[in-house]
Write an enzyme that holds these catalytic residues in place. Structure first.
Site, short mmCIF file in Angstrom:
data_model
loop_
_atom_site.label_atom_id
_atom_site.label_comp_id
_atom_site.label_asym_id
_atom_site.label_seq_id
_atom_site.Cartn_x
_atom_site.Cartn_y
_atom_site.Cartn_z
N LYS A 165 -12.53 -19.22 -7.49
CA LYS A 165 -13.84 -18.86 -8.30
C LYS A 165 -14.76 -19.97 -8.34
CE LYS A 165 -14.37 -15.02 -10.73
NZ LYS A 165 -13.89 -13.69 -10.58
P1 NAD Z 1 -22.36 -7.61 -13.77
O1 NAD Z 1 -22.99 -8.77 -14.11
O2 NAD Z 1 -22.85 -6.71 -12.79
O3 NAD Z 1 -22.56 -6.97 -15.24
C1 NAD Z 1 -21.66 -7.46 -16.44
C2 NAD Z 1 -22.20 -6.35 -17.46
O4 NAD Z 1 -21.58 -6.89 -18.90
C3 NAD Z 1 -23.63 -6.26 -17.76
O5 NAD Z 1 -23.89 -4.97 -18.42
C4 NAD Z 1 -23.87 -7.29 -18.89
O6 NAD Z 1 -25.01 -6.78 -19.78
C5 NAD Z 1 -22.54 -7.04 -19.69
N1 NAD Z 1 -22.36 -7.99 -20.72
C6 NAD Z 1 -22.15 -9.63 -20.24
N2 NAD Z 1 -21.68 -10.33 -21.29
C7 NAD Z 1 -21.35 -9.45 -22.26
C8 NAD Z 1 -20.55 -9.35 -23.50
N3 NAD Z 1 -20.34 -10.76 -24.07
N4 NAD Z 1 -20.33 -8.34 -24.29
C9 NAD Z 1 -20.64 -7.11 -23.85
N5 NAD Z 1 -21.35 -6.88 -22.62
C10 NAD Z 1 -21.63 -8.10 -21.89
O7 NAD Z 1 -20.90 -8.14 -13.62
P2 NAD Z 1 -19.76 -7.23 -13.09
O8 NAD Z 1 -19.76 -7.67 -11.66
O9 NAD Z 1 -19.81 -5.82 -13.32
O10 NAD Z 1 -18.59 -8.04 -13.55
C11 NAD Z 1 -18.03 -7.41 -14.74
C12 NAD Z 1 -16.51 -7.87 -15.16
O11 NAD Z 1 -15.79 -7.30 -13.96
C13 NAD Z 1 -16.24 -9.58 -15.19
O12 NAD Z 1 -15.33 -9.82 -15.96
C14 NAD Z 1 -16.09 -9.73 -13.66
O13 NAD Z 1 -15.21 -11.10 -13.53
C15 NAD Z 1 -15.16 -8.59 -13.47
N6 NAD Z 1 -14.92 -8.16 -12.00
C16 NAD Z 1 -16.06 -7.97 -11.02
C17 NAD Z 1 -15.76 -7.78 -9.87
C18 NAD Z 1 -16.93 -7.20 -8.93
O14 NAD Z 1 -16.53 -6.72 -7.99
N7 NAD Z 1 -18.00 -7.40 -9.24
C19 NAD Z 1 -14.46 -7.61 -9.56
C20 NAD Z 1 -13.37 -7.84 -10.21
C21 NAD Z 1 -13.57 -8.26 -11.36
#
Ligand code: NAD
Length: 423
Positions: free
Chosen positions: A113
């Site tokens: 990561k």
């Molecule tokens: P992103 O940046 O596209 O979206 C994040 C969202 O969460 C946004 O709407 C943001 O405003 C909101 N957010 C941020 N901090 C927050 C908080 N404290 N409280 C409430 N909302 C909050 O990110 P993403 O890629 O959608 O990732 C979201 C989660 O999923 C993360 O934990 C990430 O590690 C996990 N994840 C993502 C992927 C991927 O393929 N993108 C894969 C596995 C896991």
């Protein structure tokens, strides 16, 4: 002390959770203590300074990280996050979860990561590009298609991956698409990657509904976080007839018991509008949204959201974890006792890394698959992992999270045992 302590409390809490999960699973597995000890430590951690000329001419120094927790099963794999919460402990915890996730899915990758501590929402496109290119340069020797392959995570996207791929390729002297996944399709990305995490999660919600004998059309859902994972999950749930009654972003959310128009909301957010400014619902905070009674709760934002403090007030039938580490172990026990069907993060959000694996395979053979093939293979891998978790949970009388961890950890441990300890 296994790791230098220099981060914020959320990062330390995430790492404490990750280590506690490992310790609990190791105990259940009666794991060789020497292997358990090795798994408690990240293999390599790199901290870099990332100086960036900002638009107003001054230079800001950002701190960047890349951690490879374990590379026994293959090259490191894991996202890059741009967020003010990024620190060594958070990145280490996330890299450990990636190790178990790849092993659970039977994908030949280790866990890694990375991230840069910054507020990407306040930076211009030019500043983000310069920061990404300099960060890539600083970690250049650490990454590569056979070493460690980054992907998008919070506040990074396809464009970020294109800049990383371009910077890396410029250094090498030829195009190296396999250095990252989650790239735009035109430069070697895979169709279906952007939707894979949220879509894969909703496939598992479908499996959970079948398991529980429930009908999607009669269900309600609440989604915390409306980025890549949350927005796709909300769209896919809505397509299956689930009524999405509340969603949020970092600044708060909206609630409407009659259901939200998810497509209109996606369009609204595409125009850089906050979720809370969408008409057609009443405002809710991020703390309140988790406690709205619903059938399917999807945390898709960040770690440590569901704790022993708020878990007793959470009323859902299925907890489908899109975020990494949203639920603490204490909260997990409370929800399990309350009969909540948990789809734990390392299973629930594994659609992303699975299609990332497909992207890496396609890049290395220079032969690209179509969407139906990607979807079919994704469904097969996710269903197999889901069934394995259900079977072990029933056999060993442990919760779904513990079963998923036990499968992932035991595969990595077995590979380490067979490879032995050098020298
Ligand atoms: P992103 O940046 O596209 O979206 C994040 C969202 O969460 C946004 O709407 C943001 O405003 C909101 N957010 C941020 N901090 C927050 C908080 N404290 N409280 C409430 N909302 C909050 O990110 P993403 O890629 O959608 O990732 C979201 C989660 O999923 C993360 O934990 C990430 O590690 C996990 N994840 C993502 C992927 C991927 O393929 N993108 C894969 C596995 C896991």
């Amino acid at each position: 002390m296994p790791f230098p302590q220099q981060g914020n409390t959320e990062g330390q809490a995430a790492l404490k959770e990750a280590l506690a999960q490992l310790d609990h699973a190791a105990e259940r597995l009666s794991l060789d203590p020497n292997l358990a000890e090795r798994l408690r430590h990240a293999k390599r951690s790199l901290i870099v300074n990332v100086p960036v000329r900002m638009d107003d001419g001054h230079v800001t120094s950002f701190t960047g990280y890349r951690v490879q927790h374990n590379v026994t099963l293959g090259p490191g794999k894991g996202g890059i996050r741009y967020s003010p919460s990024v620190n060594l402990e958070e990145v280490t915890a996330l890299s450990m979860w990636m190790t178990w996730k790849c092993a659970l899915m039977n994908i030949p990758f280790g866990g890694a990561k990375g991230g840069v501590c910054c507020d990407a929402t306040k930076m211009s496109r030019g500043e983000l590009q310069r920061m990404t290119r300099r960060f890539t340069f600083e970690i250049f020797n650490f990454i590569g298609p056979d070493k460690d392959i980054p992907a998008p995570d919070m506040y990074t996207n396809e464009q970020t991956m294109a800049w990383i791929m371009d910077t890396y390729s410029t250094q090498v002297g030829h195009s190296v698409p396999g250095v990252v996944t989650g790239k735009p399709v035109v430069i070697g990305g895979s169709v279906g990657r952007r939707e894979a995490t949220g879509g894969g999660l909703v496939n598992l919600v479908g499996a959970a509904l079948d398991h529980l004998g429930l009908k999607a059309e009669k269900m309600t859902a609440v989604v915390q976080g409306f980025g890549n994972v949350g927005s796709v999950a909300a769209q896919e749930l809505s397509k299956r007839g689930v009524r999405v009654i509340a969603v949020s972003d970092v600044d708060g959310g909206i609630f409407n018991q009659a259901g939200l128009d998810v497509e209109a909301l996606v369009h609204h957010v595409d125009w850089k509008q906050p979720v809370g400014a969408f008409s057609g619902g009443v405002p809710v905070t991020n703390a309140e949204i988790l406690e709205i009674p619903c059938d399917i709760l999807v945390p898709a934002a960040t770690a440590g959201q569901i704790t022993a403090e708020n878990a007793p007030r959470i009323r859902c039938r299925i907890l489908a974890e899109g975020a990494n580490g949203p639920t603490t172990l204490d909260a997990d026990r409370i929800l399990e006792d309350a009969g909540v069907f948990i789809i734990p993060d390392i299973l629930g959000n594994a659609g992303g890394v699975t299609v990332s694996y497909f992207e890496w395979v396609q890049d290395s053979q220079n032969y690209f698959w179509d969407l139906p093939e990607i979807q079919l293979r994704l469904e097969k891998i996710m269903r197999r992992a889901f069934n394995e978790v259900m079977a072990l949970s029933a056999e060993r009388k442990v919760g779904h999270r513990m079963a998923a961890l036990m499968i992932g950890i035991s595969r990595v441990a077995e590979a380490m045992r067979l490879r032995g300890l050098y020298p």
